[in-house]
Design a protein around this motif. Structure first.
Motif, PDB file in Angstrom:
ATOM      1  N   VAL A  13       0.817  -1.207   0.000  1.00 28.73           N
ATOM      2  CA  VAL A  13       0.000   0.000   0.000  1.00 28.73           C
ATOM      3  C   VAL A  13       0.860   1.270   0.000  1.00 28.73           C
ATOM      4  O   VAL A  13       0.481   2.285  -0.582  1.00 28.73           O
ATOM      5  CB  VAL A  13      -0.998  -0.057   1.182  1.00 28.73           C
ATOM      6  CG1 VAL A  13      -0.303  -0.301   2.492  1.00 28.73           C
ATOM      7  CG2 VAL A  13      -1.860   1.160   1.281  1.00 28.73           C
ATOM      8  N   PHE A  14       2.045   1.203   0.584  1.00 30.63           N
ATOM      9  CA  PHE A  14       2.899   2.397   0.678  1.00 30.63           C
ATOM     10  C   PHE A  14       4.008   2.336  -0.378  1.00 30.63           C
ATOM     11  O   PHE A  14       4.517   1.260  -0.671  1.00 30.63           O
ATOM     12  CB  PHE A  14       3.563   2.478   2.056  1.00 30.63           C
ATOM     13  CG  PHE A  14       2.577   2.425   3.200  1.00 30.63           C
ATOM     14  CD1 PHE A  14       1.545   3.356   3.293  1.00 30.63           C
ATOM     15  CD2 PHE A  14       2.693   1.463   4.191  1.00 30.63           C
ATOM     16  CE1 PHE A  14       0.645   3.308   4.352  1.00 30.63           C
ATOM     17  CE2 PHE A  14       1.807   1.415   5.262  1.00 30.63           C
ATOM     18  CZ  PHE A  14       0.771   2.336   5.331  1.00 30.63           C
ATOM     19  N   THR A  15       4.410   3.509  -0.866  1.00 30.56           N
ATOM     20  CA  THR A  15       5.540   3.510  -1.800  1.00 30.56           C
ATOM     21  C   THR A  15       6.842   3.224  -1.046  1.00 30.56           C
ATOM     22  O   THR A  15       7.755   2.619  -1.567  1.00 30.56           O
ATOM     23  CB  THR A  15       5.639   4.856  -2.549  1.00 30.56           C
ATOM     24  OG1 THR A  15       5.383   5.887  -1.613  1.00 30.56           O
ATOM     25  CG2 THR A  15       4.663   4.948  -3.681  1.00 30.56           C
ATOM     26  N   GLU A  16       6.927   3.676   0.203  1.00 29.43           N
ATOM     27  CA  GLU A  16       8.062   3.276   1.042  1.00 29.43           C
ATOM     28  C   GLU A  16       7.562   3.047   2.466  1.00 29.43           C
ATOM     29  O   GLU A  16       6.514   3.588   2.851  1.00 29.43           O
ATOM     30  CB  GLU A  16       9.172   4.331   1.025  1.00 29.43           C
ATOM     31  CG  GLU A  16       8.723   5.688   1.514  1.00 29.43           C
ATOM     32  CD  GLU A  16       9.828   6.725   1.377  1.00 29.43           C
ATOM     33  OE1 GLU A  16      10.570   6.920   2.358  1.00 29.43           O
ATOM     34  OE2 GLU A  16       9.933   7.302   0.286  1.00 29.43           O
ATOM     35  N   LEU A  17       8.281   2.246   3.231  1.00 26.82           N
ATOM     36  CA  LEU A  17       7.827   1.934   4.582  1.00 26.82           C
ATOM     37  C   LEU A  17       7.834   3.203   5.431  1.00 26.82           C
ATOM     38  O   LEU A  17       8.827   3.930   5.466  1.00 26.82           O
ATOM     39  CB  LEU A  17       8.743   0.882   5.224  1.00 26.82           C
ATOM     40  CG  LEU A  17       8.619  -0.535   4.670  1.00 26.82           C
ATOM     41  CD1 LEU A  17       9.590  -1.468   5.382  1.00 26.82           C
ATOM     42  CD2 LEU A  17       7.198  -1.056   4.813  1.00 26.82           C
ATOM     43  N   PRO A  18       6.718   3.495   6.109  1.00 31.49           N
ATOM     44  CA  PRO A  18       6.655   4.745   6.860  1.00 31.49           C
ATOM     45  C   PRO A  18       7.469   4.708   8.161  1.00 31.49           C
ATOM     46  O   PRO A  18       7.386   3.739   8.920  1.00 31.49           O
ATOM     47  CB  PRO A  18       5.167   4.906   7.179  1.00 31.49           C
ATOM     48  CG  PRO A  18       4.541   3.582   6.927  1.00 31.49           C
ATOM     49  CD  PRO A  18       5.463   2.742   6.137  1.00 31.49           C
ATOM     50  N   GLY A  19       8.259   5.757   8.397  1.00 31.63           N
ATOM     51  CA  GLY A  19       8.958   5.959   9.673  1.00 31.63           C
ATOM     52  C   GLY A  19       9.742   4.752  10.136  1.00 31.63           C
ATOM     53  O   GLY A  19      10.612   4.242   9.436  1.00 31.63           O
ATOM     54  N   GLU A  20       9.397   4.287  11.336  1.00 28.14           N
ATOM     55  CA  GLU A  20      10.148   3.179  11.949  1.00 28.14           C
ATOM     56  C   GLU A  20       9.638   1.802  11.543  1.00 28.14           C
ATOM     57  O   GLU A  20      10.054   0.788  12.092  1.00 28.14           O
ATOM     58  CB  GLU A  20      10.060   3.290  13.483  1.00 28.14           C
ATOM     59  CG  GLU A  20      10.770   4.496  14.045  1.00 28.14           C
ATOM     60  CD  GLU A  20      10.357   4.770  15.491  1.00 28.14           C
ATOM     61  OE1 GLU A  20      10.283   3.818  16.278  1.00 28.14           O
ATOM     62  OE2 GLU A  20      10.088   5.943  15.806  1.00 28.14           O
ATOM     63  N   CYS A  21       8.697   1.791  10.610  1.00 28.66           N
ATOM     64  CA  CYS A  21       8.104   0.509  10.201  1.00 28.66           C
ATOM     65  C   CYS A  21       9.150  -0.357   9.500  1.00 28.66           C
ATOM     66  O   CYS A  21       9.848   0.110   8.600  1.00 28.66           O
ATOM     67  CB  CYS A  21       6.916   0.782   9.275  1.00 28.66           C
ATOM     68  SG  CYS A  21       6.123  -0.711   8.726  1.00 28.66           S
ATOM     69  N   ARG A  22       9.233  -1.628   9.924  1.00 26.68           N
ATOM     70  CA  ARG A  22      10.226  -2.526   9.329  1.00 26.68           C
ATOM     71  C   ARG A  22       9.605  -3.489   8.335  1.00 26.68           C
ATOM     72  O   ARG A  22      10.280  -4.016   7.478  1.00 26.68           O
ATOM     73  CB  ARG A  22      10.931  -3.321  10.433  1.00 26.68           C
ATOM     74  CG  ARG A  22      11.805  -2.425  11.310  1.00 26.68           C
ATOM     75  CD  ARG A  22      12.521  -3.246  12.329  1.00 26.68           C
ATOM     76  NE  ARG A  22      11.581  -4.086  13.074  1.00 26.68           N
ATOM     77  CZ  ARG A  22      11.674  -4.346  14.366  1.00 26.68           C
ATOM     78  NH1 ARG A  22      12.650  -3.836  15.069  1.00 26.68           N
ATOM     79  NH2 ARG A  22      10.796  -5.117  14.962  1.00 26.68           N
ATOM     80  N   GLU A  23       8.321  -3.750   8.481  1.00 26.52           N
ATOM     81  CA  GLU A  23       7.706  -4.678   7.520  1.00 26.52           C
ATOM     82  C   GLU A  23       6.184  -4.525   7.451  1.00 26.52           C
ATOM     83  O   GLU A  23       5.542  -4.098   8.409  1.00 26.52           O
ATOM     84  CB  GLU A  23       8.069  -6.136   7.842  1.00 26.52           C
ATOM     85  CG  GLU A  23       7.785  -6.544   9.258  1.00 26.52           C
ATOM     86  CD  GLU A  23       8.155  -8.004   9.538  1.00 26.52           C
ATOM     87  OE1 GLU A  23       8.157  -8.831   8.614  1.00 26.52           O
ATOM     88  OE2 GLU A  23       8.399  -8.314  10.719  1.00 26.52           O
ATOM     89  N   LEU A  24       5.674  -4.887   6.267  1.00 27.21           N
ATOM     90  CA  LEU A  24       4.223  -4.993   6.083  1.00 27.21           C
ATOM     91  C   LEU A  24       3.903  -6.479   6.084  1.00 27.21           C
ATOM     92  O   LEU A  24       4.584  -7.257   5.418  1.00 27.21           O
ATOM     93  CB  LEU A  24       3.809  -4.432   4.719  1.00 27.21           C
ATOM     94  CG  LEU A  24       4.093  -2.967   4.427  1.00 27.21           C
ATOM     95  CD1 LEU A  24       3.518  -2.596   3.054  1.00 27.21           C
ATOM     96  CD2 LEU A  24       3.479  -2.088   5.496  1.00 27.21           C
TER      97      LEU A  24
END
Ligand code: AMP
Length: 509
Positions: A111-122
């Motif tokens: 859903v995101f073009t890049e991982l937001p902030g501190e997010c490491r995985e979807l």
């Protein structure tokens, strides 16, 4: 206490009781529900490295997995960040980043073009393989004041803020439900027709506590016809619905001759219910309606208006009671304050303030907003209203929605009530527009039942027969529909923006 203990307790007491349903199909009893949650909690810890206090976001449509993941997050001591799945990817990314979410569960792929902030995985909700091990037999120990749910406000008036709800807040909110809103039994079925990231999801707790059934519609959302089918087949159904959803249910019920069979309770709130609409809902569904007033900052738990008061139309005070939001719920005190923060006399309008066990801990990473909103232990709601001598609270508007025209305060809600009583008006919403002469003037956006059935002259005539002329709309704008957010709330900000730039489409998000 960790609120996930309620699930452990239900699974121990009633292992075979039906728990999770997709439509009418049972997918888990309470024992299976708790085992799935344990396995998911173990995966959170061992596969994804999530520890106590970490934030885990859920960007998913309503599903049974949603409930499993919420409880797995709490079971592992982490904090859930439910994000409305109907938000734009940029809005969702902003929330995940603001919350510092380490992991986002999503059913919409990349859903995101890049991982937001501190997010490491979807992670897809179906992706987690059960992890062996039996260390997580009980929920990770938590204090009442520990954070459980970061609740992002629906942002009808600006950028959404992360409301910090603790385990204790959620318990207080839940325990008020059977006391003030509606008793719950194990035979009940709570249907998640509105987004689980918001009020509907918050009602899961008390139904887990009482060993009731949790039903996610196959459509994952709100379709009146499907809902009626579920109610008929499952029985004892209760649900939370915004007033706009109740209105759609009434229309559909009338079309198909349905009278509420199988529905136990419709809890409505989150926005104004106009008297004309309430009367129609009562005519259609009978005494099945209960109202609550709350906001993310004191979720679902400021006041409640009981079923008996709503249904008793023979009561001489019915109209004023039914137009109120009821009396304070059991775990909170409610006051109406003047501009200096002093309590107003009964009947005098001011800002509504709340204090008690359901009130949030503050806004996430936003001490300024917290200090402006939690003042001397009282939550300033930003809503305007007045209390009567018996403690019934009547909301007029959000403070920023009040229109000041020629020095007089005009409450849009009052004007909308009068317009809504006109038989040809389907929806109406009133906002202020800058006016060189009066400061602000009243503008009414109107959706008529049949195109062309109304004009300004008809409505002026209707209005002047019922209300002071200084409150009369200076302008009526007829439109096909009102812009609403994904919770069904009318977006007054959008209407105001449109007044400034009328060539932008009204419905465009
Ligand atoms: P939210 O935090 O998104 O749930 O929005 C909360 C706001 O919705 C409140 O501050 C009120 O302005 C409005 N609201 C909630 N419940 C009611 C109700 N029963 N009647 C009218 N407005 C309501």
């Amino acid at each position: 206490m960790n609120i996930a203990h309620w699930l452990l307790d239900a699974a121990q007491r009633w292992p075979q009781r039906p728990a999770l349903f997709e439509g009418t199909r049972q997918v888990a009893d309470y024992q299976a529900f708790a085992s799935r949650v344990r396995a998911r909690a173990q995966a959170l810890r061992d596969t994804h490295g999530i520890g106590p206090g970490d934030r885990v976001a859920l960007l998913m449509k309503n599903s049974c997995a949603y409930l499993e993941l919420l409880y797995a997050i709490w079971w592992s001591g982490a904090v859930a960040v439910p994000i409305n799945s109907k938000l734009h990817a940029l809005e969702a990314a902003w929330i995940a980043e603001n919350a510092g979410a380490r992991l986002v569960y999503t059913d919409t792929g990349d859903v995101f073009t890049e991982l937001p902030g501190e997010c490491r995985e979807l992670v897809a909700p179906t992706q987690d393989a059960p992890v062996s091990g039996d260390e997580l037999q009980a929920p990770f120990p938590r204090q009442d004041s520990d954070l459980a749910w970061l609740f992002y406000t629906s942002g009808t008036t600006g950028r959404s803020k992360g409301v910090m709800l603790s385990h204790g807040n959620l318990m207080a909110m839940s325990l008020c439900y059977p006391l003030d809103v509606d008793p719950v039994s194990a035979d009940d079925a709570v249907v998640y027709a509105a987004p689980m990231s918001h009020g509907a999801g918050l009602y899961n707790f008390i139904h887990v506590r009482c060993g009731a059934r949790h039903v996610v519609p196959v459509s994952h959302g709100f379709q009146a016809e499907e809902l009626f089918g579920l109610a008929r087949q499952l029985g004892q159904v209760s649900l939370f619905a915004a007033p706009t959803m109740v209105k759609r249910m009434v229309e559909q019920a009338r079309r198909q001759g349905y009278a509420g069979d199988g529905i136990k309770t419709i809890v409505y709130g989150g926005g104004p219910m106009y008297l004309a609409d309430l009367s129609e809902a009562l005519d259609t569904f009978g005494p099945r309606l209960v109202q609550i007033y709350g906001q993310g900052e004191c979720p679902m738990t400021i006041t409640a208006l009981p079923r008996a008061v709503i249904a008793d139309r023979a009561q001489p005070d019915w109209a004023s009671r039914a137009a109120s939001v009821g009396r304070a719920q059991s775990c909170v005190e409610v006051r109406v304050l003047d501009a200096d923060g002093q309590p107003q006399a009964p009947g005098v309008a001011g800002e509504i303030a709340v204090r008690g066990a359901a009130v949030m801990q503050g806004y996430w990473a936003n001490p300024q907003a917290t200090a402006a909103t939690l003042v001397d232990g009282w939550l300033r709601t930003g809503d305007i209203g007045c209390l009567d001598a018996l403690g019934y609270l009547t909301l007029t508007d959000r403070s920023k929605d009040v229109i000041i025209s020629g020095g007089s305060n005009i409450y849009p809600r009052e004007v909308e009530e009068v317009l809504m009583q006109h038989p040809e008006v389907f929806e109406a919403c009133v906002v202020g527009e800058a006016d060189a002469e009066w400061g602000e003037s009243v503008v009414a956006f109107v959706v008529s039942r049949a195109p062309g059935s109304l004009d300004a002259q008809v409505l002026n005539h209707w209005f002047l027969a019922r209300m002071a002329s200084f409150k009369k709309p200076k302008k009526y704008l007829f439109c096909d529909e009102l812009p609403k957010n994904s919770y069904g709330k009318v977006l007054k900000t959008r209407l105001r923006q449109w007044l400034q730039a009328p060539d932008t489409p009204l419905g465009d998000r």
